[in-house]
Scaffold this motif. Structure first.
Motif, PDB file in Angstrom:
ATOM      1  N   ALA A  87     -11.689 -52.344  -9.080  1.00  0.00           N
ATOM      2  CA  ALA A  87     -10.395 -52.155  -9.882  1.00  0.00           C
ATOM      3  C   ALA A  87      -9.689 -51.204  -8.928  1.00  0.00           C
ATOM      4  CB  ALA A  87     -10.810 -51.637 -11.157  1.00  0.00           C
ATOM      5  N   LEU A  88      -8.337 -50.957  -9.041  1.00  0.00           N
ATOM      6  CA  LEU A  88      -7.626 -50.048  -8.443  1.00  0.00           C
ATOM      7  C   LEU A  88      -8.057 -48.674  -8.859  1.00  0.00           C
ATOM      8  CD1 LEU A  88      -4.003 -51.619  -8.648  1.00  0.00           C
ATOM      9  CD2 LEU A  88      -5.554 -51.566  -6.513  1.00  0.00           C
ATOM     10  N   ASN A  89      -8.098 -47.780  -7.832  1.00  0.00           N
ATOM     11  CA  ASN A  89      -8.361 -46.428  -7.989  1.00  0.00           C
ATOM     12  C   ASN A  89      -7.339 -45.737  -8.756  1.00  0.00           C
ATOM     13  OD1 ASN A  89      -8.103 -43.554  -7.400  1.00  0.00           O
ATOM     14  ND2 ASN A  89      -9.925 -44.068  -5.839  1.00  0.00           N
ATOM     15  N   LYS A 109      -4.605 -37.519   3.793  1.00  0.00           N
ATOM     16  CA  LYS A 109      -5.155 -36.157   3.134  1.00  0.00           C
ATOM     17  C   LYS A 109      -5.920 -36.072   1.732  1.00  0.00           C
ATOM     18  CE  LYS A 109      -2.305 -33.231   6.238  1.00  0.00           C
ATOM     19  NZ  LYS A 109      -1.043 -32.510   6.408  1.00  0.00           N
ATOM     20  N   ARG A 110      -5.196 -36.946   0.801  1.00  0.00           N
ATOM     21  CA  ARG A 110      -5.524 -36.996  -0.563  1.00  0.00           C
ATOM     22  C   ARG A 110      -6.874 -37.677  -0.442  1.00  0.00           C
ATOM     23  NH1 ARG A 110      -1.446 -37.101  -5.323  1.00  0.00           N
ATOM     24  NH2 ARG A 110      -2.901 -37.499  -7.054  1.00  0.00           N
ATOM     25  N   PHE A 111      -6.908 -38.821   0.045  1.00  0.00           N
ATOM     26  CA  PHE A 111      -8.135 -39.679  -0.370  1.00  0.00           C
ATOM     27  C   PHE A 111      -9.103 -39.548   0.883  1.00  0.00           C
ATOM     28  CE2 PHE A 111      -4.443 -41.251  -2.474  1.00  0.00           C
ATOM     29  CZ  PHE A 111      -5.310 -41.426  -4.019  1.00  0.00           C
ATOM     30  N   GLY A 112      -8.797 -38.635   1.808  1.00  0.00           N
ATOM     31  CA  GLY A 112     -10.157 -38.350   3.041  1.00  0.00           C
ATOM     32  C   GLY A 112     -10.179 -39.740   3.709  1.00  0.00           C
ATOM     33  N   ASN A 163      -6.433 -49.342  -1.372  1.00  0.00           N
ATOM     34  CA  ASN A 163      -7.510 -49.200  -2.137  1.00  0.00           C
ATOM     35  C   ASN A 163      -8.836 -49.484  -1.702  1.00  0.00           C
ATOM     36  OD1 ASN A 163      -8.480 -48.702  -5.199  1.00  0.00           O
ATOM     37  ND2 ASN A 163      -9.272 -50.720  -4.577  1.00  0.00           N
ATOM     38  N   ARG A 164      -8.975 -50.278  -0.641  1.00  0.00           N
ATOM     39  CA  ARG A 164      -9.871 -50.702   0.289  1.00  0.00           C
ATOM     40  C   ARG A 164     -10.180 -49.638   1.295  1.00  0.00           C
ATOM     41  NH1 ARG A 164      -8.290 -55.258   2.656  1.00  0.00           N
ATOM     42  NH2 ARG A 164      -8.056 -56.133   0.485  1.00  0.00           N
ATOM     43  N   ARG A 168     -13.077 -45.356   3.276  1.00  0.00           N
ATOM     44  CA  ARG A 168     -12.789 -44.048   4.026  1.00  0.00           C
ATOM     45  C   ARG A 168     -12.290 -44.061   5.489  1.00  0.00           C
ATOM     46  NH1 ARG A 168     -12.375 -41.134  -0.204  1.00  0.00           N
ATOM     47  NH2 ARG A 168     -14.186 -40.384  -1.108  1.00  0.00           N
ATOM     48  N   LYS A 169     -11.826 -45.441   5.858  1.00  0.00           N
ATOM     49  CA  LYS A 169     -11.010 -45.605   6.816  1.00  0.00           C
ATOM     50  C   LYS A 169     -10.104 -46.770   6.843  1.00  0.00           C
ATOM     51  CE  LYS A 169     -14.753 -48.253   8.786  1.00  0.00           C
ATOM     52  NZ  LYS A 169     -14.584 -49.457   9.697  1.00  0.00           N
TER      53      LYS A 169
END
Length: 94
Positions: free
Chosen positions: A3-5, A49-52, A86-87, A92-93
């Motif tokens: 599901a979407l974060n 920045k917000r999600f790393g 989202n993916r 993280r990349k």
């Protein structure tokens, strides 16, 4: 895909200043939200920045026009969607 974060949904509403924005995974960042040019760079920097999320290797010119266009996205551009963001959060990349 999961599901979407929820934090991503909130981020998009904050960035677009649209608290009632209906967010779906196929929503296009440029076509639907109108983010392009310098705004796209600022948006992706804030997202990173917000999600790393590591943006090394992310080529803005693949997804965004350099300036807003009344004609829409160039046929050579790929659509950057909420589902892709989202993916990227999950991995993280980009």
């Amino acid at each position: 895909m999961e599901a979407l974060n929820v934090e991503l949904i909130n981020f998009l509403k904050e960035e677009t200043l649209e608290p009632s924005l209906i967010v779906t995974e196929d929503l296009s960042i440029e076509d639907d939200l109108g983010i392009s040019g310098d705004d796209a760079y600022e948006f992706m920097t804030a997202f990173s920045k917000r999600f790393g999320v590591n943006l090394v290797g992310f080529d803005y010119s693949d997804y965004f026009n350099s300036e807003p266009s009344w004609l829409g996205r160039s046929s050579e551009k790929k659509a950057l969607t909420v589902g892709m963001l989202n993916r990227a959060i999950e991995e993280r990349k980009f």
